[in-house]
Design a protein around this motif. Structure first.
Motif, PDB file in Angstrom:
ATOM      1  N   ILE A  49      33.575  -9.946  -1.247  1.00 35.58           N
ATOM      2  CA  ILE A  49      33.620 -10.815  -2.424  1.00 35.58           C
ATOM      3  C   ILE A  49      34.918 -10.576  -3.190  1.00 35.58           C
ATOM      4  CG2 ILE A  49      32.555 -11.356  -4.644  1.00 35.58           C
ATOM      5  CD1 ILE A  49      29.865 -10.585  -3.376  1.00 35.58           C
ATOM      6  N   GLU A  50      35.606 -11.680  -3.487  1.00 33.70           N
ATOM      7  CA  GLU A  50      36.864 -11.586  -4.226  1.00 33.70           C
ATOM      8  C   GLU A  50      36.596 -11.257  -5.696  1.00 33.70           C
ATOM      9  OE1 GLU A  50      40.616 -14.428  -5.504  1.00 33.70           O
ATOM     10  OE2 GLU A  50      39.231 -15.108  -3.968  1.00 33.70           O
ATOM     11  N   VAL A  51      37.345 -10.329  -6.229  1.00 38.51           N
ATOM     12  CA  VAL A  51      37.180  -9.901  -7.621  1.00 38.51           C
ATOM     13  C   VAL A  51      38.038 -10.773  -8.526  1.00 38.51           C
ATOM     14  CG1 VAL A  51      37.477  -7.985  -9.233  1.00 38.51           C
ATOM     15  CG2 VAL A  51      36.732  -7.535  -6.886  1.00 38.51           C
ATOM     16  N   LEU A  52      37.434 -11.322  -9.575  1.00 35.10           N
ATOM     17  CA  LEU A  52      38.190 -12.098 -10.559  1.00 35.10           C
ATOM     18  C   LEU A  52      38.961 -11.146 -11.460  1.00 35.10           C
ATOM     19  CD1 LEU A  52      35.534 -14.701 -11.734  1.00 35.10           C
ATOM     20  CD2 LEU A  52      37.434 -15.079 -10.178  1.00 35.10           C
ATOM     21  N   GLU A  53      40.065 -11.604 -11.977  1.00 30.70           N
ATOM     22  CA  GLU A  53      40.860 -10.803 -12.897  1.00 30.70           C
ATOM     23  C   GLU A  53      40.312 -10.973 -14.309  1.00 30.70           C
ATOM     24  OE1 GLU A  53      45.073 -11.285 -12.453  1.00 30.70           O
ATOM     25  OE2 GLU A  53      44.837 -11.781 -10.342  1.00 30.70           O
ATOM     26  N   ALA A  54      39.054 -10.647 -14.482  1.00 27.11           N
ATOM     27  CA  ALA A  54      38.365 -10.893 -15.745  1.00 27.11           C
ATOM     28  C   ALA A  54      38.883 -10.031 -16.881  1.00 27.11           C
ATOM     29  CB  ALA A  54      36.868 -10.671 -15.568  1.00 27.11           C
ATOM     30  N   ASN A  99      12.374  -1.703 -16.244  1.00 31.05           N
ATOM     31  CA  ASN A  99      13.648  -1.045 -15.940  1.00 31.05           C
ATOM     32  C   ASN A  99      13.544  -0.182 -14.693  1.00 31.05           C
ATOM     33  OD1 ASN A  99      15.013  -2.218 -18.061  1.00 31.05           O
ATOM     34  ND2 ASN A  99      14.600  -0.541 -19.464  1.00 31.05           N
ATOM     35  N   MET A 100      12.403   0.486 -14.512  1.00 32.50           N
ATOM     36  CA  MET A 100      12.208   1.274 -13.292  1.00 32.50           C
ATOM     37  C   MET A 100      12.271   0.367 -12.068  1.00 32.50           C
ATOM     38  SD  MET A 100      10.935   4.734 -13.724  1.00 32.50           S
ATOM     39  CE  MET A 100       9.561   4.883 -12.645  1.00 32.50           C
ATOM     40  N   GLN A 101      11.637  -0.801 -12.158  1.00 26.52           N
ATOM     41  CA  GLN A 101      11.653  -1.748 -11.047  1.00 26.52           C
ATOM     42  C   GLN A 101      13.072  -2.241 -10.786  1.00 26.52           C
ATOM     43  OE1 GLN A 101       8.865  -2.992  -9.069  1.00 26.52           O
ATOM     44  NE2 GLN A 101      10.656  -3.529  -7.851  1.00 26.52           N
ATOM     45  N   CYS A 102      13.812  -2.552 -11.854  1.00 27.90           N
ATOM     46  CA  CYS A 102      15.191  -3.027 -11.702  1.00 27.90           C
ATOM     47  C   CYS A 102      16.073  -1.971 -11.047  1.00 27.90           C
ATOM     48  CB  CYS A 102      15.770  -3.422 -13.057  1.00 27.90           C
ATOM     49  SG  CYS A 102      15.114  -4.959 -13.691  1.00 27.90           S
ATOM     50  N   ARG A 103      15.950  -0.723 -11.490  1.00 25.23           N
ATOM     51  CA  ARG A 103      16.740   0.359 -10.887  1.00 25.23           C
ATOM     52  C   ARG A 103      16.425   0.504  -9.406  1.00 25.23           C
ATOM     53  NH1 ARG A 103      15.997   3.034 -15.980  1.00 25.23           N
ATOM     54  NH2 ARG A 103      14.155   4.068 -15.186  1.00 25.23           N
ATOM     55  N   HIS A 104      15.140   0.411  -9.070  1.00 25.53           N
ATOM     56  CA  HIS A 104      14.747   0.502  -7.660  1.00 25.53           C
ATOM     57  C   HIS A 104      15.361  -0.640  -6.857  1.00 25.53           C
ATOM     58  CE1 HIS A 104      12.321   0.883  -4.056  1.00 25.53           C
ATOM     59  NE2 HIS A 104      11.994  -0.386  -4.203  1.00 25.53           N
ATOM     60  N   ASP A 105      15.256  -1.858  -7.369  1.00 28.92           N
ATOM     61  CA  ASP A 105      15.796  -3.032  -6.671  1.00 28.92           C
ATOM     62  C   ASP A 105      17.302  -2.906  -6.461  1.00 28.92           C
ATOM     63  OD1 ASP A 105      13.229  -4.039  -6.698  1.00 28.92           O
ATOM     64  OD2 ASP A 105      13.610  -5.469  -8.327  1.00 28.92           O
ATOM     65  N   ILE A 106      18.022  -2.406  -7.456  1.00 32.56           N
ATOM     66  CA  ILE A 106      19.473  -2.233  -7.349  1.00 32.56           C
ATOM     67  C   ILE A 106      19.814  -1.173  -6.307  1.00 32.56           C
ATOM     68  CG2 ILE A 106      21.527  -1.405  -8.579  1.00 32.56           C
ATOM     69  CD1 ILE A 106      20.374  -2.889 -11.059  1.00 32.56           C
ATOM     70  N   GLN A 107      19.056  -0.077  -6.276  1.00 37.38           N
ATOM     71  CA  GLN A 107      19.301   0.971  -5.289  1.00 37.38           C
ATOM     72  C   GLN A 107      19.069   0.465  -3.871  1.00 37.38           C
ATOM     73  OE1 GLN A 107      16.786   4.166  -6.586  1.00 37.38           O
ATOM     74  NE2 GLN A 107      18.281   4.930  -8.063  1.00 37.38           N
ATOM     75  N   VAL A 108      18.031  -0.317  -3.667  1.00 42.65           N
ATOM     76  CA  VAL A 108      17.753  -0.892  -2.350  1.00 42.65           C
ATOM     77  C   VAL A 108      18.869  -1.854  -1.960  1.00 42.65           C
ATOM     78  CG1 VAL A 108      16.194  -2.412  -1.069  1.00 42.65           C
ATOM     79  CG2 VAL A 108      15.262  -0.578  -2.487  1.00 42.65           C
ATOM     80  N   ALA A 109      19.276  -2.718  -2.884  1.00 38.46           N
ATOM     81  CA  ALA A 109      20.341  -3.683  -2.596  1.00 38.46           C
ATOM     82  C   ALA A 109      21.658  -2.978  -2.288  1.00 38.46           C
ATOM     83  CB  ALA A 109      20.520  -4.636  -3.776  1.00 38.46           C
ATOM     84  N   ALA A 110      21.945  -1.892  -2.993  1.00 40.34           N
ATOM     85  CA  ALA A 110      23.193  -1.159  -2.767  1.00 40.34           C
ATOM     86  C   ALA A 110      23.260  -0.598  -1.354  1.00 40.34           C
ATOM     87  CB  ALA A 110      23.332  -0.033  -3.791  1.00 40.34           C
ATOM     88  N   LYS A 111      22.123  -0.272  -0.786  1.00 44.46           N
ATOM     89  CA  LYS A 111      22.088   0.235   0.589  1.00 44.46           C
ATOM     90  C   LYS A 111      22.181  -0.887   1.615  1.00 44.46           C
ATOM     91  CE  LYS A 111      19.341   4.281  -0.569  1.00 44.46           C
ATOM     92  NZ  LYS A 111      18.023   4.923  -0.473  1.00 44.46           N
ATOM     93  N   GLU A 112      21.689  -2.065   1.254  1.00 43.26           N
ATOM     94  CA  GLU A 112      21.611  -3.182   2.203  1.00 43.26           C
ATOM     95  C   GLU A 112      22.842  -4.094   2.187  1.00 43.26           C
ATOM     96  OE1 GLU A 112      18.006  -5.217   1.282  1.00 43.26           O
ATOM     97  OE2 GLU A 112      16.735  -3.587   2.004  1.00 43.26           O
ATOM     98  N   LEU A 113      23.604  -4.125   1.097  1.00 45.56           N
ATOM     99  CA  LEU A 113      24.646  -5.136   0.934  1.00 45.56           C
ATOM    100  C   LEU A 113      26.092  -4.657   0.917  1.00 45.56           C
ATOM    101  CD1 LEU A 113      22.973  -7.287  -1.850  1.00 45.56           C
ATOM    102  CD2 LEU A 113      23.024  -7.749   0.581  1.00 45.56           C
ATOM    103  N   PRO A 114      26.433  -3.432   1.278  1.00 48.10           N
ATOM    104  CA  PRO A 114      27.820  -2.990   1.078  1.00 48.10           C
ATOM    105  C   PRO A 114      28.858  -3.850   1.795  1.00 48.10           C
ATOM    106  CG  PRO A 114      26.595  -1.359   2.333  1.00 48.10           C
ATOM    107  CD  PRO A 114      25.617  -2.387   1.868  1.00 48.10           C
ATOM    108  N   LYS A 115      28.593  -4.295   3.016  1.00 51.82           N
ATOM    109  CA  LYS A 115      29.582  -5.115   3.734  1.00 51.82           C
ATOM    110  C   LYS A 115      29.753  -6.473   3.069  1.00 51.82           C
ATOM    111  CE  LYS A 115      28.954  -2.926   8.197  1.00 51.82           C
ATOM    112  NZ  LYS A 115      28.458  -3.064   9.562  1.00 51.82           N
ATOM    113  N   GLU A 116      28.650  -7.080   2.653  1.00 56.18           N
ATOM    114  CA  GLU A 116      28.728  -8.385   1.992  1.00 56.18           C
ATOM    115  C   GLU A 116      29.465  -8.275   0.661  1.00 56.18           C
ATOM    116  OE1 GLU A 116      25.821 -11.644  -0.085  1.00 56.18           O
ATOM    117  OE2 GLU A 116      25.028 -10.489   1.594  1.00 56.18           O
ATOM    118  N   LEU A 117      29.169  -7.241  -0.097  1.00 52.12           N
ATOM    119  CA  LEU A 117      29.817  -7.059  -1.395  1.00 52.12           C
ATOM    120  C   LEU A 117      31.309  -6.789  -1.241  1.00 52.12           C
ATOM    121  CD1 LEU A 117      27.133  -4.902  -3.250  1.00 52.12           C
ATOM    122  CD2 LEU A 117      27.549  -7.358  -3.459  1.00 52.12           C
ATOM    123  N   ALA A 118      31.683  -6.101  -0.171  1.00 56.77           N
ATOM    124  CA  ALA A 118      33.096  -5.787   0.058  1.00 56.77           C
ATOM    125  C   ALA A 118      33.920  -7.050   0.297  1.00 56.77           C
ATOM    126  CB  ALA A 118      33.234  -4.829   1.234  1.00 56.77           C
TER     127      ALA A 118
END
Length: 69
Positions: free
Chosen positions: A44-49, A23-42
């Motif tokens: 992405i079309e959101v489904l009306e789930a 879980n520590m590794q997963c949290r670290h990976d998510i934090q790194v990705a959150a810093k690197e991917l904001p433009k790409e994530l923005a």
């Protein structure tokens, strides 16, 4: 990257659980990705789930009547 065998060894040494280290590794990976991917994530079309249910929304997006068909 913490491998599951390493997590088991660390858990034994420190009296914790392998899940703690993974879980520590997963949290670290998510934090790194959150810093690197904001433009790409923005872009992405959101489904009306919430309104339709995830499987139904995904099936509609894929142009199918259901995911099982």
């Amino acid at each position: 990257m913490i491998h599951f065998l390493t997590a088991m060894r660390l858990a034994t040494v420190f009296g914790t659980t392998p899940e703690f280290w993974i879980n520590m590794q997963c949290r670290h990976d998510i934090q790194v990705a959150a810093k690197e991917l904001p433009k790409e994530l923005a872009g992405i079309e959101v489904l009306e789930a919430r309104a339709k249910g995830f499987a139904r929304a995904l099936a509609e997006k894929l142009g199918k009547k259901s995911l099982t068909a």
